[in-house]
Scaffold this active site. Structure first.
Site, PDB file in Angstrom:
ATOM      1  CD  GLU A 203     -17.577 -59.045 -50.270  1.00 30.87           C
ATOM      2  OE1 GLU A 203     -18.647 -58.652 -50.421  1.00 30.87           O
ATOM      3  OE2 GLU A 203     -16.557 -58.874 -49.514  1.00 30.87           O
TER       4      GLU A 203
ATOM      5  CE  LYS B  49     -21.321 -59.191 -47.711  1.00 30.64           C
ATOM      6  NZ  LYS B  49     -20.196 -58.093 -48.132  1.00 30.64           N
TER       7      LYS B  49
ATOM      8  CB  CYS C 120     -17.253 -60.108 -46.638  1.00 29.14           C
ATOM      9  SG  CYS C 120     -16.277 -58.612 -45.796  1.00 29.14           S
TER      10      CYS C 120
END
Length: 644
Positions: A46, A115, A170
C-alpha cells in the site's frame, strides 16, 4: 497461462518515507527480477511509491506531484515488459485524495483502484488524508500523462488468457463486506491486496487466518503484500508480509522483520479454483444475487508473448495422505467417520452381530478394525463380530495366518469355510475347465465368498460388512455381485493408499499393541485378490499392481480427475513432476490410459453400490458426489492420452 497455472508474486521493496525516486528504483529492481522469472502479475504494498507512513505529508503538493512522476518513471520502465505490476500511490482526483492501486502493463495505466474502507481507529487515521472509493464520482481523468477511467465500482482486470483478477487495499479485507466478495463473484479468480499492516502481539496469526478464510470462502487465489522495513517506526512497526494463498491454503510466505527487500512467487491453479466454484451451488447462487445488485466493470490487459512453461509449485504424489503434522488428527477423524457410520447402521437395524470376510489383506483388515471400534463404542461384545476366512485356490499361508492371528488377538468369533469344494462343484455344473484361470475362474470364487457371508448373516441375524475401497471402485477391480456387494461398506470412501496409512497408524496405538506385528506384516504383504494359485514356493503370484498398475498412480489420477475435473494432459504433467524419481513418462502414460479406460467401462458397478460413509472430498457414491451414465464413452480421454 498454461495448464491453468498463473505465476504471481508479492513483493516487499526497500522504502524511504517520502523518497519517491528511491522507492521507484527499489520497485523497478524487483520487477526486473520477477520478469526474468516469468512472473505474470506482481503486487507491491500500500502506498509503496511514497511510503505508507507519510502522515500529513500527504497534504504536500510536492509529494503528490513526485508520486505522479514516479508512475511516469514506472510506465517508461515497463514499456517493453509483459509483467502486470500493481503498486500503491496517492492520487488526487478533483478536490479529493485517494489511496489507490495503480495497475501498469506495457507502459500503460490499465486502471486505478481506490481504497474503500479507511481505518480511523487506534493507530490509524486515514480519513485525515484520504477519501473512500464510495466518494468517487465515475469520470475520466489524466494521471501521469495517461487517460484513465476511474470508478468506485468493483473492477475486474482480465488477462489475455482470460484470468480475472481484482484488487482490494489493506483494511478492505478486514471489513464485514470486503470488496473481494463482489470481485470474486464478478469473475475475479485472484485477489491482490496492497497492505500496510503493523505488527502487534497476536495480530499476525489473526491475519493469516483472515486471509486463509477469505480465499477459501471466495474460492480464489489471494496475493497479499504488506510494507516492511523502512517505514516510519515513530509509533508502530511494519514487519513486512508477502503471502500467497489458494482456496485457504498458504502456498508461499516471506520472512517477517527482514531488513532486506524480498519477494515471493508461486503458481496459482486457476483451473482448480474454477472447478471448485463450478461445483459449488452456493457460490453460484451468490453470483446471481451479486450480479443483480451491482455491476462490476471489466478491464482488458494487454496481450503478452508466450513463454516456456515451468512448473514451480510442489505436487504431492499422495494427495489423499495427510501431512505428518496432521496425521494423528486426520486418521482419527477418518476412523471416527467410518465407525460412527457403522454405529448408526447397527443401531438402526437393531443388530448386534456383524459378518465380515477376513482375507489377511489390507481392506478386510481395516474394515475389521472399524467394526471392532464400532462394537466397542456401542458396548457390544466382540463375540458378535463373526470373522470368516474362506481359503480358496490362491490363498497363501502368509495371508491366512495373518487373518487367523488378527481375529484371535481381537477376540472375535472365528469361522473358517473353504470355498474349494463348492467352487469345484460349481465348475462341474457349468462345465468350466478348472485349469483355465480366466475371469470365470476368478469371479466364481469371489461370488461364492459373498454368498457365504450373506447366508451366514441370514443365519445369525447379522449385517454383512463390505470391505472394498475407493480405488477398487474407481478401477472396477471387484467382482460384480461378488465382493462388490455388502449390506454396509465401511471402506467405500477410502482410497487404497490411505488404507495402508490408516492401518500403520492403528498399529502404533497402545490399544492395538497386541496386533501391531500382524498389522505391519499385512501392510507389507503384496496386494492381491489371491484368486489364482500361488507359485511353487507358496508365494503370492497374482499381484494386483502388476495387473492394473500402481495404486499410488491410480489414486493420483483419481484425485485430480474427480476433485477438479482435470483433463489427461494436465494430470500427466502433474504426475511427471510428482513421480519424477520413480516412474518414467511411458509408465505414467500407460497407467493413465488404463485408468481412463477402466474408469469409464466399470461405472455400472458404481451405479448400484451399497450404502457406506463418505470420508473425504472424493466419493464415487451414485447417491452423492458422482453420477455418471454407465454407457458413457471414454473416447475423448483416451485420444488425449494417446497424444501425450
Amino acid at each position: 497461462m498454461k495448464y491453468g497455472l498463473v505465476k504471481v508474486a508479492a513483493a516487499i521493496p526497500g522504502v524511504r518515507v517520502a523518497d519517491v525516486e528511491y522507492n521507484i528504483l527499489q520497485i523497478e529492481n524487483i520487477i526486473a527480477q520477477a520478469e526474468g522469472k516469468g512472473v505474470e502479475i506482481i503486487v507491491f504494498p500500500e502506498l509503496s511509491l511514497t511510503g505508507y507512513s507519510c502522515q500529513d505529508l500527504f497534504h504536500q503538493q510536492l509529494l503528490l506531484e513526485k508520486a505522479e512522476e514516479g508512475i511516469l518513471m514506472l510506465l517508461d520502465f515497463t514499456r517493453k515488459l509483459d509483467i502486470i505490476t500493481i503498486v500503491g500511490v496517492p492520487v488526487r482526483i478533483g478536490s479529493l485524495l485517494y489511496n489507490c492501486a495503480a495497475v501498469v502493463q506495457h507502459g500503460i495505466i490499465l486502471g486505478l483502484v481506490p481504497k474503500t474502507y479507511l481505518p480511523n481507529y487506534g493507530e490509524f487515521y486515514e480519513k485525515r488524508w484520504f477519501a473512500s472509493a464510495t466518494d468517487l464520482q465515475e469520470q475520466d481523468i489524466y494521471f501521469a500523462g495517461s487517460p484513465v477511467h476511474v470508478t468506485g465500482r468493483p473492477q475486474v482486470f482480465r488477462t489475455c488468457d482470460g484470468v480475472g483478477f481484482g484488487i482490494e487495499i489493506c483494511e478492505d479485507v478486514w471489513a464485514p463486506l470486503p470488496p473481494s466478495n463482489q470481485l470474486a463473484m464478478a469473475g475475479a479468480d485472484i485477489i491482490f491486496n496492497l497492505s500496510a499492516t503493523d505488527e502487534l502481539t497476536g495480530k499476525h496469526n489473526y491475519l493469516l487466518n483472515l486471509l486463509s478464510q477469505q480465499s477459501a470462502r471466495m474460492m480464489c487465489g489471494y496475493v497479499y503484500s504488506s510494507c516492511g522495513y523502512g517505514e516510519s517506526t515513530q509509533d508502530v512497526v511494519y514487519g513486512g508480509n508477502a503471502l500467497i494463498y489458494e482456496n485457504g491454503r498458504l502456498l508461499s510466505q516471506a520472512a517477517r522483520f527482514a531488513m532486506e527487500p524480498q519477494w515471493r512467487m508461486q503458481q496459482i491453479d486457476v483451473d482448480r479454483l474454477r472447478a471448485e466454484r463450478q461445483n459449488n451451488t452456493t457460490f453460484r447462487t451468490a453470483v446471481g444475487e451479486a450480479s443483480s445488485a451491482s455491476k462490476a466493470s471489466t478491464i482488458d490487459c494487454k496481450p503478452v508473448e508466450q513463454r516456456d512453461f515451468e512448473l514451480i509449485r510442489p505436487v504431492e504424489p499422495h494427495p489423499f495422505i495427510p501431512s505428518t503434522e496432521q496425521m494423528t488428527d486426520r486418521c482419527e477423524e477418518i476412523l471416527n467417520i467410518q465407525t460412527m457410520g457403522l454405529v448408526k447402521r447397527l443401531q438402526h437395524t437393531h443388530c448386534d452381530k456383524a459378518v465380515i470376510g477376513i482375507s489377511g489383506g489390507l481392506d478386510s483388515t481395516l474394515a475389521l478394525l472399524v467394526v471392532v471400534r464400532a462394537f466397542d463404542r456401542i458396548g457390544l461384545s466382540r463375540s458378535g463380530i463373526i470373522g470368516i476366512t474362506m481359503p480358496g485356490f490362491g490363498t497363501t499361508d502368509r495371508t491366512h495366518q495373518n487373518a487367523v492371528m488378527l481375529m484371535e488377538s481381537l477376540g472375535i468369533t472365528q469361522r473358517e469355510i473353504s470355498i474349494a469344494k463348492a467352487v469345484t462343484q460349481h465348475f462341474e455344473d457349468i462345465g468350466h475347465n478348472m485349469q483355465q484361470h480366466d475371469v470365470t475362474y476368478e469371479n466364481a470364487q469371489a461370488r461364492e465368498r459373498t454368498q457365504i457371508l450373506m447366508d451366514v448373516a441370514n443365519q445369525t441375524g447379522a449385517l454383512v460388512i463390505g470391505t472394498g475401497d475407493l480405488s477398487e471402485l474407481a478401477l472396477g477391480w471387484c467382482t460384480y455381485n461378488g465382493d462388490h456387494m455388502s449390506m454396509y461398506g465401511v471402506n467405500g470412501g477410502v482410497p487404497k493408499t490411505l488404507v495402508q496409512y490408516l492401518i500403520r497408524y492403528i498399529a502404533q496405538l497402545p490399544v492395538f499393541a497386541a496386533q501391531r506385528d500382524t498389522l505391519i506384516d499385512i501392510v507389507d504383504t503384496p496386494i492381491s485378490p489371491e484368486l489364482t494359485p500361488a507359485d511353487a514356493d507358496g508365494n503370492i503370484q497374482q499381484k494386483t499392481e502388476d495387473l492394473v498398475g500402481p495404486y499410488e498412480l491410480h489414486d493420483f489420477f483419481l484425485y485430480y480427475m474427480l476433485r477438479f475435473g482435470f483433463r489427461p494432459a494436465k494430470i500427466f504433467m502433474l504426475a511427471q513432476h510428482a513421480f519424477s524419481n520413480k516412474y518414467d513418462d511411458a509408465v505414467i502414460r500407460k497407467w493413465l490410459q488404463t485408468f481412463c479406460r477402466r474408469f469409464f467401462s466399470q461405472q455400472f458397478k458404481r451405479s448400484c453400490l451399497p450404502d457406506g460413509p463418505k470420508v473425504g472430498s472424493v466419493s464415487l457414491s451414485p447417491r452423492g458426489d458422482w453420477r455418471m451414465p454407465s454407457d458413457a464413452v471414454s473416447t475423448l480421454w483416451l485420444k488425449e492420452c494417446e497424444a501425450l
